[in-house]
Scaffold this motif. Sequence first.
Motif, mmCIF file in Angstrom:
data_model
loop_
_atom_site.group_PDB
_atom_site.id
_atom_site.type_symbol
_atom_site.label_atom_id
_atom_site.label_comp_id
_atom_site.label_asym_id
_atom_site.label_seq_id
_atom_site.Cartn_x
_atom_site.Cartn_y
_atom_site.Cartn_z
ATOM 1 N N ASP A 189 0.805 -1.224 0.000
ATOM 2 C CA ASP A 189 0.000 0.000 0.000
ATOM 3 C C ASP A 189 0.837 1.272 0.000
ATOM 4 N N ARG A 190 2.099 1.148 -0.281
ATOM 5 C CA ARG A 190 2.932 2.343 -0.464
ATOM 6 C C ARG A 190 3.115 2.591 -1.957
ATOM 7 N N ASN A 191 3.264 3.844 -2.297
ATOM 8 C CA ASN A 191 3.252 4.241 -3.704
ATOM 9 C C ASN A 191 4.601 4.000 -4.385
ATOM 10 N N TRP A 192 4.511 3.675 -5.667
ATOM 11 C CA TRP A 192 5.689 3.607 -6.511
ATOM 12 C C TRP A 192 6.008 5.008 -7.039
ATOM 13 N N GLU A 193 7.297 5.267 -7.187
ATOM 14 C CA GLU A 193 7.751 6.546 -7.731
ATOM 15 C C GLU A 193 8.816 6.279 -8.795
ATOM 16 N N PRO A 194 8.890 7.118 -9.819
ATOM 17 C CA PRO A 194 9.902 6.898 -10.866
ATOM 18 C C PRO A 194 11.305 7.115 -10.295
ATOM 19 N N TYR A 195 12.233 6.281 -10.744
ATOM 20 C CA TYR A 195 13.615 6.385 -10.269
ATOM 21 C C TYR A 195 14.540 6.864 -11.390
ATOM 22 N N PHE A 196 14.682 6.058 -12.437
ATOM 23 C CA PHE A 196 15.434 6.523 -13.601
ATOM 24 C C PHE A 196 15.174 5.577 -14.768
ATOM 25 N N TRP A 204 11.450 1.879 -11.301
ATOM 26 C CA TRP A 204 10.700 2.607 -10.281
ATOM 27 C C TRP A 204 11.091 2.046 -8.910
ATOM 28 N N ARG A 205 10.770 2.755 -7.860
ATOM 29 C CA ARG A 205 11.090 2.264 -6.525
ATOM 30 C C ARG A 205 9.951 2.576 -5.570
ATOM 31 N N ARG A 206 9.937 1.836 -4.454
ATOM 32 C CA ARG A 206 8.921 1.991 -3.411
ATOM 33 C C ARG A 206 9.594 1.773 -2.062
ATOM 34 N N GLU A 207 9.330 2.646 -1.129
ATOM 35 C CA GLU A 207 9.963 2.529 0.183
ATOM 36 C C GLU A 207 9.307 1.401 0.975
ATOM 37 N N LEU A 212 15.041 2.110 2.880
ATOM 38 C CA LEU A 212 15.201 0.832 2.189
ATOM 39 C C LEU A 212 14.084 0.705 1.150
ATOM 40 N N TYR A 213 14.465 0.442 -0.082
ATOM 41 C CA TYR A 213 13.510 0.469 -1.179
ATOM 42 C C TYR A 213 13.461 -0.877 -1.901
ATOM 43 N N SER A 214 12.285 -1.172 -2.416
ATOM 44 C CA SER A 214 12.158 -2.230 -3.423
ATOM 45 C C SER A 214 12.154 -1.557 -4.783
ATOM 46 N N TYR A 215 12.609 -2.286 -5.797
ATOM 47 C CA TYR A 215 12.765 -1.715 -7.132
ATOM 48 C C TYR A 215 11.997 -2.565 -8.147
ATOM 49 N N LYS A 216 11.438 -1.888 -9.112
ATOM 50 C CA LYS A 216 10.701 -2.549 -10.193
ATOM 51 C C LYS A 216 11.347 -2.147 -11.516
ATOM 52 N N VAL A 217 11.710 -3.147 -12.308
ATOM 53 C CA VAL A 217 12.418 -2.930 -13.570
ATOM 54 C C VAL A 217 11.571 -3.491 -14.705
ATOM 55 N N PHE A 338 9.450 -8.235 -19.788
ATOM 56 C CA PHE A 338 9.582 -8.756 -18.440
ATOM 57 C C PHE A 338 9.575 -7.607 -17.447
ATOM 58 N N VAL A 339 9.031 -7.924 -16.259
ATOM 59 C CA VAL A 339 9.021 -6.985 -15.138
ATOM 60 C C VAL A 339 9.629 -7.709 -13.943
ATOM 61 N N LEU A 340 10.686 -7.128 -13.398
ATOM 62 C CA LEU A 340 11.362 -7.681 -12.219
ATOM 63 C C LEU A 340 11.138 -6.745 -11.040
ATOM 64 N N THR A 341 10.657 -7.297 -9.922
ATOM 65 C CA THR A 341 10.492 -6.551 -8.680
ATOM 66 C C THR A 341 11.319 -7.241 -7.604
ATOM 67 N N TYR A 342 12.185 -6.496 -6.927
ATOM 68 C CA TYR A 342 13.033 -7.148 -5.933
ATOM 69 C C TYR A 342 13.326 -6.201 -4.776
ATOM 70 N N TYR A 343 13.685 -6.828 -3.668
ATOM 71 C CA TYR A 343 14.038 -6.081 -2.457
ATOM 72 C C TYR A 343 15.029 -6.912 -1.670
ATOM 73 N N ASP A 344 16.066 -6.257 -1.127
ATOM 74 C CA ASP A 344 16.922 -6.918 -0.161
ATOM 75 C C ASP A 344 17.491 -5.895 0.807
ATOM 76 N N ASP A 345 17.634 -6.329 2.042
ATOM 77 C CA ASP A 345 18.216 -5.511 3.096
ATOM 78 C C ASP A 345 19.679 -5.924 3.224
ATOM 79 N N PRO A 346 20.627 -5.060 2.875
ATOM 80 C CA PRO A 346 22.035 -5.467 2.882
ATOM 81 C C PRO A 346 22.583 -5.809 4.252
ATOM 82 N N GLY A 347 21.845 -5.531 5.305
ATOM 83 C CA GLY A 347 22.259 -5.974 6.632
ATOM 84 C C GLY A 347 22.975 -4.936 7.449
#
Length: 427
Positions: A189-196, A204-207, A212-217, A338-347
Amino acid sequence: MLLNRFVSAIKNQSRETLRAWSYQCESIFAQRSRRLQQLLTFYQTVYGTQGLKQLWRVYYRNQIQPPLRGMMLSAVGIMGLNMKRATNDGFDWAKERLSLANFDLCQRDIDFINTLPVNQLCDQCKSKKMKYCYCSLGNQRCKKGGILVPNKVDPKTLKEEASISNCHKSMDYESRAPGGQIRIQAQEDRNWEPYFSKNEFSIWRREERSSLYSYKVYARFDDITADDFLHVQTDLDYRRQWDDTALRLELISEDPVPNSNSHLIYWEMQWPRLFANRDYVYCRRYHKDDNKKLIFICSRAAKHTTYPAISGKVRVTDYWSLMVIKPFRGFHEPGLHFVLTYYDDPGIPIPQNIKSWVTQKQMPEFLTKMYVATKNYACSRAIKMKDMFNSFTIINDEYTANEQRGSWLGSLSRHRRKMNNGSEVDR
């Protein structure tokens, strides 16, 4: 008289007849065996061991399994052996298998691909000079029951709560694919915003959490097939060849349940100097829907007792990704979205400029390498197919060196001529 002479001739020549038949059967069996060996070698060379297993599973499911459905005892016995083997590797697939419902999160991605011809940029995407806009579609909210709220309406002014998650609809999947329990936890339920936008990639990315963001390609390729792209995504042996950042890539366990297409994988990723390498233990599942002409790939961090965290490496425990692949026409024909959506917390905390560098430079480079690897795989497979077809020969002389093996009828005629010549000499 004629019948008696015929019976007598059969008795006298029965030994030669059986010998000729045996030679003929031997020739046919040898010929078929070599053909089968050539075909197995051909398919293994072209598709690899994993691809050959997949072809066998499809053939077994469509051709062999239906007549054997009544043999439940054997099926239960085989399943018992598989489950015993799964228990021995220390991973409980019944509890840890990724759910097919995770692919429901890709519904908006599919709608985005289907509406690309009429895609219009929002104000944010225009300011970022994006090629496409995902925000207008991806940020749409719905009331309970899936009633869509127009973008012009502020959801806060509505009496009834509206959210993005209310818009999700369950997708119908093939019943042969087993279910699962593990779900991806994303901030839907958080909004996507354009990244580059760079080259053919739009991001695009979403907090998800603070900073920390998830990214959609999104990207499209006109000259590779969806099947080849899937192979590059899932073949660990091949990825070791084209991905120089994958220092270790090992298959820990494979789900024994048919049609699950689930694997537990260990992956060590090389990071730039001054940073420790990251490593992952994650469960991956893919699903190929022949009816919808879609391919889904889902991954999520997992745990395994034989792969604990190692000193000197940062174990990533919060990671997930979703990918949907839609071919232009068929899986074997060139052209795909293709659409890739991913998220990782680098720790550990990483400066924002380093995160931006990784996202804006490393990610497009990795996706480009993945595209080139798919092209190279398709090219090498075509060359192997050509070489294998050229190596096929018609097998005749090698197994018919003895003239008696050519034809049992010919053998009988030759024996009759010898008998007649012998009788003439006696006379």
